[in-house]
Design an enzyme around this catalytic site. Structure first.
Site, PDB file in Angstrom:
ATOM      1  N   CYS A  94       0.816  -1.218  -0.038  1.00 18.42           N
ATOM      2  CA  CYS A  94       0.032   0.159   0.020  1.00 18.42           C
ATOM      3  C   CYS A  94       0.936   1.256   0.001  1.00 18.42           C
ATOM      4  O   CYS A  94       0.408   2.417  -0.161  1.00 18.42           O
ATOM      5  CB  CYS A  94      -0.744   0.146   1.141  1.00 18.42           C
ATOM      6  SG  CYS A  94      -1.810  -1.608   1.486  1.00 18.42           S
ATOM      7  N   SER A 244     -11.197   1.376   5.000  1.00 17.44           N
ATOM      8  CA  SER A 244     -11.349   1.977   3.796  1.00 17.44           C
ATOM      9  C   SER A 244     -11.747   1.070   2.769  1.00 17.44           C
ATOM     10  O   SER A 244     -11.658  -0.177   3.074  1.00 17.44           O
ATOM     11  CB  SER A 244      -9.980   2.384   3.318  1.00 17.44           C
ATOM     12  OG  SER A 244      -9.086   1.085   3.250  1.00 17.44           O
ATOM     13  N   LYS A 364     -10.039   6.587   3.637  1.00 17.54           N
ATOM     14  CA  LYS A 364     -11.721   6.117   4.030  1.00 17.54           C
ATOM     15  C   LYS A 364     -12.907   6.258   3.188  1.00 17.54           C
ATOM     16  O   LYS A 364     -13.710   5.571   2.675  1.00 17.54           O
ATOM     17  CB  LYS A 364     -11.777   6.664   5.545  1.00 17.54           C
ATOM     18  CG  LYS A 364     -13.197   6.237   6.087  1.00 17.54           C
ATOM     19  CD  LYS A 364     -13.351   5.006   6.520  1.00 17.54           C
ATOM     20  CE  LYS A 364     -14.858   4.391   6.284  1.00 17.54           C
ATOM     21  NZ  LYS A 364     -15.401   4.271   5.106  1.00 17.54           N
ATOM     22  N   HIS A 368      -9.216   3.748  -1.736  1.00 19.10           N
ATOM     23  CA  HIS A 368      -7.970   3.237  -1.404  1.00 19.10           C
ATOM     24  C   HIS A 368      -7.548   2.398  -2.670  1.00 19.10           C
ATOM     25  O   HIS A 368      -7.083   0.843  -2.546  1.00 19.10           O
ATOM     26  CB  HIS A 368      -8.028   2.575  -0.174  1.00 19.10           C
ATOM     27  CG  HIS A 368      -6.436   2.370   0.249  1.00 19.10           C
ATOM     28  ND1 HIS A 368      -5.351   2.738  -0.267  1.00 19.10           N
ATOM     29  CD2 HIS A 368      -6.064   0.796   1.079  1.00 19.10           C
ATOM     30  CE1 HIS A 368      -4.271   1.938   0.076  1.00 19.10           C
ATOM     31  NE2 HIS A 368      -4.743   1.070   0.975  1.00 19.10           N
TER      32      HIS A 368
END
Lengths: 422, 422
Positions: A94, A244, A364, A368
């Protein structure tokens, strides 16, 4: 003798754009990136010719598993017409976007290039949810963690319970993070969930009534957020609105050597700090209430920039879960350990607070798309520093801003600090 | 104004190691990398403390699909004990290793780091062959090429037939490349197939006799290589011995700032040129008989180094297929277009020739663990330049060497030039 005390050559951001974030069954990674690149071009206010781009870095977590496509860097370079420039994919789960940004910065700082395109992209929504969860799980230490039954909501739930046990936080404290980020995202036209939780709840009630079903008994968003029907439990204490979403999206920024910045833009943003750190996977850590790689990267970035947390006006942090934002707000030094959740409750991190966090809506609410998230943070920071964030614009001057991008549970963290010039 | 005319800060290689290449069902990526790292440590002749490593780059194509593991950079950093240093995975298909090397060089050249570890790794043999082929296919342009029925042997077969049609090469010419590379690999203890084709054939005959079967009627390796029983057709004109194998393996090099090189090694190798280029996938190219990205990267690398092809004593090139070596030997300027296959036939590229290519055995015989291959090329070059290549040592002085690493059919190519110092 590490030389991390300053960038050896000034680097500026002269444009930053993104695609709409959301679920787009008809678009692949390339389509999404082309959209982000078009948006970027508008933001380079003095214009540029794509032929000026000398190198390209793209952050992407797993086009391999999400799209059954590897080697996407040259494919994307071809799609936006910048071959034969070097095209390189960077992957750190990520944190892929933030780490790609860092390679781009290094490429300019090294003096080897003057104009570098950095992007991030992820196309996630075509897989069934179980396969998305499984793919995201490959960011962890698979043989030691996933085989033991963990998934990412479970990891962050473990961090949340450790934090609750130590500092007295309750699950309701976390909900303030979600409420704030949806408030911000509601003002971001590119957000996946551009709606407040209040509106979301009202939509659910209206939908029920429309179908002739009894309206859920939610008198406030707190009823909604504490009801399994409104906000299902995912991994205690984390409910749906603590997590998210799964998102398709892309983002892009244009970096140039500092001395050239004014020929691209009247509003260049300087990169003042750039740092990255690694760590073992979560199972190997002594303490779950902070992320050591985030603390190390933050300290190094502050040191490089010659500033401290009190100098930073706004931050975009990696809120893959609400607890992640609370811990991040402490790791970057905005608040002392154990104070982050209180700051969220007290509105300190709201748009109107003294330390606004995730004015974009964060992961969120904005969404994402894994590899795109780190670069999309920069898009928000650039908009805010330029005073172009529209309804969600933070009041007053923003001389310094920070982005914080995490891979997995913190095996990777990358932190950048930006300075407004004009 | 691109500044690719010289590295802004000298960068040296002070050690280079690799794991045994082959098929190791009991080892994963991390295990393989630890093995390469141990080998590297021995080659840094003045020694070093892993704590001196400030950043880590690893080239890896698809741990995602091969091992169902992403985010391997910090996992590997943890395995070799170098957290919290920044750990970054770089992916450009089969060029991942060479591109990772380039990021490491940039990290040192930028002045941001003085000591950088670069590695490459791939764990491929645990999947069934059909899934390996499918995974390798993700390096191409999947929707436009793989959906049309192509696999990599097919791509390179198309390049081979185009080359044959233009220059009059025959399939037998290609076999000289395989024979030479197996001759070299037979002298490389780390090679997957450390055996000449003659020995291979003799082994096949002995195995048949041992089973009481009639011995195949092969009076020479040419009988063997032209017999479907010895050397099955894969994609005309490419037979089995025209193709590199599926391999597990890892490789690692240690880069340091030029001014520190002598404190690590009495035999540092300087990086003189580093260049990378991108291109569309094969279906988008006008000509299949050369690889434009390889020509561009070579020219830029020569320009940066201030030397030309005639100055280079040895090269390791990306011989994923025999035709790839022929084309590469022209793309790097060793031979004119259409002369590469003659040079292979005439022994010019043999160990004893004037332009030795792939003294390591190349991808063909040493093995091709995708992400590791680009860095393993450097391992060979360092050994040769230091005069430590044992039985396969090229005679005489090697002042300059070159590596050429290709992703897919040439959507990525990265070329490096090295200079011996002591």
């Amino acid at each position: 003798m590490p030389k991390q005390d300053a960038l050896p050559r000034p680097v500026s951001i002269v444009g930053a754009g993104m695609s709409k974030f959301g679920s787009f069954p008809e678009k692949n990674s390339r389509d999404l990136f082309v959209e982000a690149f078009k948006d970027l071009r508008i933001t380079v206010d003095k214009g540029f010719d794509p032929a000026q781009i000398e190198a390209f870095y793209v952050g992407n977590f797993s086009s391999d598993l999400f799209e059954h496509q590897g080697h996407i860097a040259p494919l994307i370079a071809d799609a936006v017409g910048i071959t034969p420039c070097p095209a390189t994919r960077v992957e750190d789960a990520c944190a892929s976007g933030g780490v790609a940004l860092r390679q781009g910065i290094m490429a300019v700082a090294s003096g080897m290039y003057d104009v570098v395109l950095v992007g991030g992209v992820e196309k996630m929504t075509n897989l069934p949810t179980s396969e998305v969860t499984d793919t995201l799980g490959t960011a962890a230490d698979v043989p030691f963690e996933i085989s033991a039954g963990f998934t990412f909501p479970g990891f962050y739930a473990a961090m949340a319970t450790a934090y609750m046990a130590r500092y007295g936080m309750t699950p309701d404290h976390l909900k303030h993070v979600a409420i704030k980020n949806h408030d911000n995202g509601a003002l971001n036209p590119n957000a996946q969930f551009g709606v407040t939780i209040q509106k979301w709840m009202e939509g659910r009630i209206a939908a029920a009534l429309k179908k002739g079903k009894p309206a859920p008994k939610w008198n406030s968003i707190w009823d909604f957020l504490n009801d399994d029907g409104g906000n299902p439990m995912v991994a205690w204490p984390l409910r749906l609105f603590d997590c998210s979403p799964v998102t398709d999206g892309a983002s892009a920024v244009l970096l140039v050597a500092g001395e050239l910045a004014n020929s691209f833009s009247d509003h260049p943003i300087n990169v003042r700090g750039s740092a990255q750190a690694s760590d073992s996977a979560l199972y190997g850590r002594a303490d779950l209430t902070s992320v050591p790689a985030a603390r190390i990267a933050s300290q190094k970035a502050y040191s490089m920039a010659g500033v401290s947390a009190k100098d930073i006006r706004i931050a975009e942090v990696h809120d893959c879960f609400t607890i992640a934002e609370v811990i991040a707000s402490e790791d970057i030094g905005f608040f002392n350990p154990g104070d982050g959740y209180k700051a969220a409750e007290d509105g300190v991190t709201a748009r109107t607070g003294s330390k606004p966090i995730n004015t974009s809506g964060g992961l969120k609410s904005k969404g994402h798309p894994v590899g795109a998230s780190g670069v999309a943070q920069v898009v928000e920071v650039v908009k805010q520093m330029r005073g172009q964030a529209g309804e969600r614009q933070v009041a007053g001057d923003i001389p310094l801003a920070l982005t914080h991008n995490v891979g997995a549970t913190g095996s990777t963290c990358v932190v950048h600090i930006y300075e407004r010039t004009n």
